[in-house]
Design a protein around this motif. Structure first.
Motif, PDB file in Angstrom:
ATOM      1  N   LYS A   1       4.391   4.346   2.802  1.00 50.57           N
ATOM      2  CA  LYS A   1       3.903   2.965   2.711  1.00 50.57           C
ATOM      3  C   LYS A   1       3.156   2.646   4.012  1.00 50.57           C
ATOM      4  O   LYS A   1       3.617   2.988   5.106  1.00 50.57           O
ATOM      5  CB  LYS A   1       5.105   2.041   2.557  1.00 50.57           C
ATOM      6  N   VAL A   2       1.971   2.043   3.863  1.00 53.27           N
ATOM      7  CA  VAL A   2       1.210   1.734   5.099  1.00 53.27           C
ATOM      8  C   VAL A   2       0.784   0.277   5.108  1.00 53.27           C
ATOM      9  O   VAL A   2       0.758  -0.358   4.057  1.00 53.27           O
ATOM     10  CB  VAL A   2      -0.049   2.623   5.237  1.00 53.27           C
ATOM     11  N   GLU A  24     -15.088   5.645   7.928  1.00 50.24           N
ATOM     12  CA  GLU A  24     -14.886   4.320   8.515  1.00 50.24           C
ATOM     13  C   GLU A  24     -13.608   4.329   9.339  1.00 50.24           C
ATOM     14  O   GLU A  24     -12.617   4.965   8.970  1.00 50.24           O
ATOM     15  CB  GLU A  24     -14.768   3.267   7.396  1.00 50.24           C
ATOM     16  N   GLU A  25     -13.655   3.609  10.418  1.00 44.16           N
ATOM     17  CA  GLU A  25     -12.497   3.586  11.311  1.00 44.16           C
ATOM     18  C   GLU A  25     -11.400   2.728  10.692  1.00 44.16           C
ATOM     19  O   GLU A  25     -11.663   1.632  10.207  1.00 44.16           O
ATOM     20  CB  GLU A  25     -12.909   3.001  12.670  1.00 44.16           C
ATOM     21  N   ARG A  26     -10.183   3.245  10.680  1.00 43.33           N
ATOM     22  CA  ARG A  26      -9.046   2.482  10.154  1.00 43.33           C
ATOM     23  C   ARG A  26      -7.822   2.713  11.018  1.00 43.33           C
ATOM     24  O   ARG A  26      -7.646   3.793  11.593  1.00 43.33           O
ATOM     25  CB  ARG A  26      -8.684   2.950   8.743  1.00 43.33           C
ATOM     26  N   HIS A  27      -7.009   1.703  11.128  1.00 47.63           N
ATOM     27  CA  HIS A  27      -5.752   1.820  11.864  1.00 47.63           C
ATOM     28  C   HIS A  27      -4.617   1.429  10.936  1.00 47.63           C
ATOM     29  O   HIS A  27      -4.732   0.431  10.223  1.00 47.63           O
ATOM     30  CB  HIS A  27      -5.786   0.911  13.100  1.00 47.63           C
ATOM     31  N   TRP A  28      -3.577   2.201  10.968  1.00 48.73           N
ATOM     32  CA  TRP A  28      -2.474   2.012  10.003  1.00 48.73           C
ATOM     33  C   TRP A  28      -1.151   1.927  10.745  1.00 48.73           C
ATOM     34  O   TRP A  28      -0.962   2.559  11.777  1.00 48.73           O
ATOM     35  CB  TRP A  28      -2.389   3.192   9.025  1.00 48.73           C
ATOM     36  N   SER A  29      -0.201   1.177  10.071  1.00 44.12           N
ATOM     37  CA  SER A  29       1.167   1.204  10.545  1.00 44.12           C
ATOM     38  C   SER A  29       1.990   1.806   9.396  1.00 44.12           C
ATOM     39  O   SER A  29       2.316   1.115   8.423  1.00 44.12           O
ATOM     40  CB  SER A  29       1.646  -0.228  10.843  1.00 44.12           C
ATOM     41  N   PRO A  30       2.310   3.134   9.423  1.00 38.52           N
ATOM     42  CA  PRO A  30       2.933   3.787   8.275  1.00 38.52           C
ATOM     43  C   PRO A  30       4.464   3.828   8.372  1.00 38.52           C
ATOM     44  O   PRO A  30       5.006   3.963   9.458  1.00 38.52           O
ATOM     45  CB  PRO A  30       2.375   5.209   8.326  1.00 38.52           C
ATOM     46  N   LEU A  31       5.098   3.753   7.224  1.00 40.09           N
ATOM     47  CA  LEU A  31       6.545   3.946   7.129  1.00 40.09           C
ATOM     48  C   LEU A  31       6.784   4.974   6.020  1.00 40.09           C
ATOM     49  O   LEU A  31       6.349   4.765   4.878  1.00 40.09           O
ATOM     50  CB  LEU A  31       7.239   2.618   6.779  1.00 40.09           C
ATOM     51  N   ASN A  32       7.414   6.077   6.387  1.00 38.71           N
ATOM     52  CA  ASN A  32       7.695   7.126   5.385  1.00 38.71           C
ATOM     53  C   ASN A  32       9.195   7.093   5.054  1.00 38.71           C
ATOM     54  O   ASN A  32      10.018   7.253   5.970  1.00 38.71           O
ATOM     55  CB  ASN A  32       7.308   8.495   5.934  1.00 38.71           C
ATOM     56  N   SER A  33       9.490   6.858   3.800  1.00 39.59           N
ATOM     57  CA  SER A  33      10.914   6.745   3.432  1.00 39.59           C
ATOM     58  C   SER A  33      11.257   7.791   2.368  1.00 39.59           C
ATOM     59  O   SER A  33      10.477   7.984   1.408  1.00 39.59           O
ATOM     60  CB  SER A  33      11.199   5.366   2.848  1.00 39.59           C
ATOM     61  N   LEU A  45       0.879  -1.165   0.000  1.00 40.16           N
ATOM     62  CA  LEU A  45       0.000   0.000   0.000  1.00 40.16           C
ATOM     63  C   LEU A  45       0.920   1.219   0.000  1.00 40.16           C
ATOM     64  O   LEU A  45       1.452   1.593   1.052  1.00 40.16           O
ATOM     65  CB  LEU A  45      -0.881   0.001   1.253  1.00 40.16           C
ATOM     66  N   SER A  46       1.153   1.755  -1.172  1.00 36.56           N
ATOM     67  CA  SER A  46       2.162   2.808  -1.305  1.00 36.56           C
ATOM     68  C   SER A  46       1.601   4.052  -1.968  1.00 36.56           C
ATOM     69  O   SER A  46       0.718   3.986  -2.821  1.00 36.56           O
ATOM     70  CB  SER A  46       3.327   2.296  -2.156  1.00 36.56           C
ATOM     71  N   LEU A  47       2.219   5.134  -1.530  1.00 29.76           N
ATOM     72  CA  LEU A  47       1.828   6.440  -2.073  1.00 29.76           C
ATOM     73  C   LEU A  47       3.148   7.157  -2.328  1.00 29.76           C
ATOM     74  O   LEU A  47       4.079   7.044  -1.523  1.00 29.76           O
ATOM     75  CB  LEU A  47       1.044   7.174  -0.982  1.00 29.76           C
ATOM     76  N   LEU A  48       3.204   7.865  -3.407  1.00 26.25           N
ATOM     77  CA  LEU A  48       4.429   8.618  -3.688  1.00 26.25           C
ATOM     78  C   LEU A  48       4.089  10.094  -3.596  1.00 26.25           C
ATOM     79  O   LEU A  48       3.157  10.577  -4.239  1.00 26.25           O
ATOM     80  CB  LEU A  48       4.951   8.244  -5.084  1.00 26.25           C
TER      81      LEU A  48
END
Ligand code: ADP
Length: 558
Positions: free
Chosen positions: A139-140, A115-124, A29-32
């Motif tokens: 990336k989450v 909607e409720e969501r929980h994420w574990s994000p890593l920003n590189s 799950l990535s975002l640029l």
């Protein structure tokens, strides 16, 4: 700055790689983002997970696409993410964020709900050749389920804890309840027995408030006053006071309020019949837990009979005193008569001698002297006659003899002669031998003897510190019973010891010295004997020995 677009395939052999397509189809799950946080690319997985349209999102600012849930006042997603991205830009290092709650919104077409969501994000950071941040790879991992599971686990644990707590509380409450019930039933038992005790008491027991309102009224009270409990509970104690005793009401309540206990207060109370009953009342204050007097318990005792008995006792005492005086006078007169008979006889002899001496003389006055001497002789004779008659009269006085119990005589003497004197009562002790045979005596006379001896003993102990007066009875095989009056007094004075029973022998300032003489005549008239002896090392014992009834009769016959 219009730098030529970077060609990722430059220098690579073979057909070109579609990096854009690769990014899009990547399972992560990535975002640029570019350094100004504009979304430049998003993986399909990211778009699915965050429910966005790629075409709509790309080219927009990150936080325009992902604002905080406006319905969650505690939302911190934007702030935390912004801080992390700032760190990446500044430090040019990857930044692993803690698990975040960051809600997402459904597309408008599906209603736009959050909607409720929980994420574990890593920003590189993706750096360029100069080491500057060119891109940020955001990336989450969607950990919503995990968080939910953990939350529900925690919830379950918390629920279990709560349940355990509730069970523990319930258990404790149960225990307390059981204890209370035990105490209540104990209390109930206690009150039940207490009520029984009050109800079955022979003495009337009444309780009332400090204003006099009756709260309880037992059976004995019903019997004494004729009022039922229903008639009395709720009414005032005043109802029982005869008109001339109404003033006692206020006095009694005032004392009660002051916390005073009243004991054996003798008064009269009026029954329903209108009769007044003599009663002794004991009133005890009842206090509440703060110590304040709120009520009182009253125990009454009917003392009508006791009062009658006291009256009778007084009249018996009067009678005894009267008879005792009469006896004393009689004895005294008899003694005087006896004592006077000798000088009278002597006077008569002298008169006769004088008469004979002047018999032959013819002097003119002798006739007159003779006449006077004759008169004197007649008067002396008359006096002698009077004395004789008096003695005969006294000595022949009938005494009422009947079989009596010596112990009873002793007890009655004590009641009659000593009851009122607390001092004497305190020093008096009896040692009465059981089962003595009866004696045939005039009870009053024997009582008089005992009273005389008791009084002498009390007199003899007046100056002493150790004062003990013992009256002991004993039986003897020889047909006699003895009563012994012992004291710890001064003992018999040696001056009078030899003539103790003689009339007019006394060591007392106001004594007549006839008491022991009278005792002796009474005892001897009953066929008995009286004597004194030292009482051990201190004081005197007077012993009176009297024949038992049969023996006395035999003696009379003999
Ligand atoms: P009274 O008591 O009038 O003196 P009593 O004949 O009763 O006459 O007693 C005569 C005397 O005997 C008393 O004065 C007293 O000295 C002595 N006496 C009597 N009883 C006792 C006694 N228990 N202890 C000591 N002396 C006694």
């Amino acid at each position: 700055m219009n730098a030529a677009p970077h060609d990722p395939n430059r220098g690579m052999a073979g057909p070109p790689v579609d990096f854009d397509g690769l990014f899009r189809q990547s399972p992560t799950l990535s975002l640029l983002l570019d350094p100004s946080l504009i979304i430049r690319a998003a993986s399909d997985a990211y778009c699915r997970a965050t429910m966005i349209e790629r075409d709509w999102a790309v080219g927009k600012h990150l936080f325009e696409v992902f604002p905080d849930n406006p319905d969650d006042p505690n939302a911190t997603g934007v702030a935390n993410l912004r801080a992390s991205l700032q760190r990446v830009l500044q430090l040019r290092r990857a930044d692993l964020m803690a698990v975040q709650k960051y809600d997402v919104r459904k597309p408008e077409s599906e209603g736009g709900a959050w909607e409720e969501r929980h994420w574990s994000p890593l920003n590189s950071p993706v750096l360029d050749a100069d080491g500057e941040v060119r891109w940020i790879h955001h990336k989450v991992e969607d950990v919503t389920e995990l968080v939910r599971m953990r939350a529900s686990e925690e919830e379950r644990a918390a629920f279990a804890r709560e349940q355990q707590l509730a069970i523990d509380q319930l258990r404790e409450a149960n225990r307390q309840l059981a204890r209370q019930m035990e105490q209540t039933s104990e209390w109930r038992r206690y009150t039940y027995f207490f009520a029984l005790l009050v109800e079955s008491s022979n003495d009337p027991i009444v309780s009332f408030l400090v204003d006099g309102e009756i709260k309880t009224w037992n059976k004995a009270a019903e019997q004494m006053f004729g009022y039922s409990s229903a008639e009395m509970v709720g009414s005032s104690v005043l109802k029982l006071l005869p008109p001339d005793r109404q003033h006692e009401h206020g006095e009694l309540l005032a004392k009660l309020r002051a916390g005073e206990k009243m004991q054996f207060f003798e008064t009269a109370r009026r029954a329903k019949s209108g009769d007044d009953i003599l009663v002794a009342i004991t009133v005890s204050p009842i206090r509440d837990e703060k110590g304040e007097v709120v009520a009182a318990s009253k125990i009454l005792r009917d003392i009508t009979e006791q009062k009658q008995a006291e009256k009778k006792l007084l009249s018996l005492q009067d009678e005894l005193i009267h008879l005792s005086r009469w006896n004393t006078m009689g004895m005294l007169a008899s003694t005087i008569a006896h004592e006077l008979s000798q000088p009278l006889t002597a006077a008569m002899n002298y008169i006769r001698a004088a008469r004979r001496t002047i018999e032959g003389l013819e002097a003119p006055q002798t006739a007159k002297v003779r006449e006077f001497l004759d008169h004197a002789a007649d008067e002396t004779k008359l006096a002698g006659g009077i004395m004789r008659t008096l003695r005969e009269f006294i000595e022949k006085r009938k005494t009422k003899r009947a079989p009596e119990d010596l112990n009873r005589i002793v007890n009655e003497t004590m009641v009659l002669g000593v009851a009122g004197d607390a001092d004497v009562k305190a020093m008096l002790r009896t040692e009465l031998a059981p089962g003595l045979p009866p004696i045939a005596v005039d009870k009053i006379q024997i009582q008089q003897v005992l009273l005389n001896l008791i009084r002498n003993s009390v007199d003899a102990m007046k100056t002493e510190t150790q004062r003990e007066l013992t009256i002991a009875t004993a039986g003897e095989d020889s047909g006699f019973v003895t009563v012994r009056v012992s004291d710890t007094g001064t003992g018999i004075s040696p001056d009078i010891a030899a003539q103790l029973f003689q009339p007019f022998v006394t060591t007392k300032e106001n004594g007549m010295g006839v008491g022991l003489t009278i005792c002796q005549s009474i005892v001897e008239a009953h066929g008995g004997k009286i004597w004194s002896e030292p009482n051990g090392t201190k004081g005197t014992s007077f012993c009176v020995r009297l024949p038992v009834a049969d023996a006395a009769e035999n003696q009379d016959a003999a």
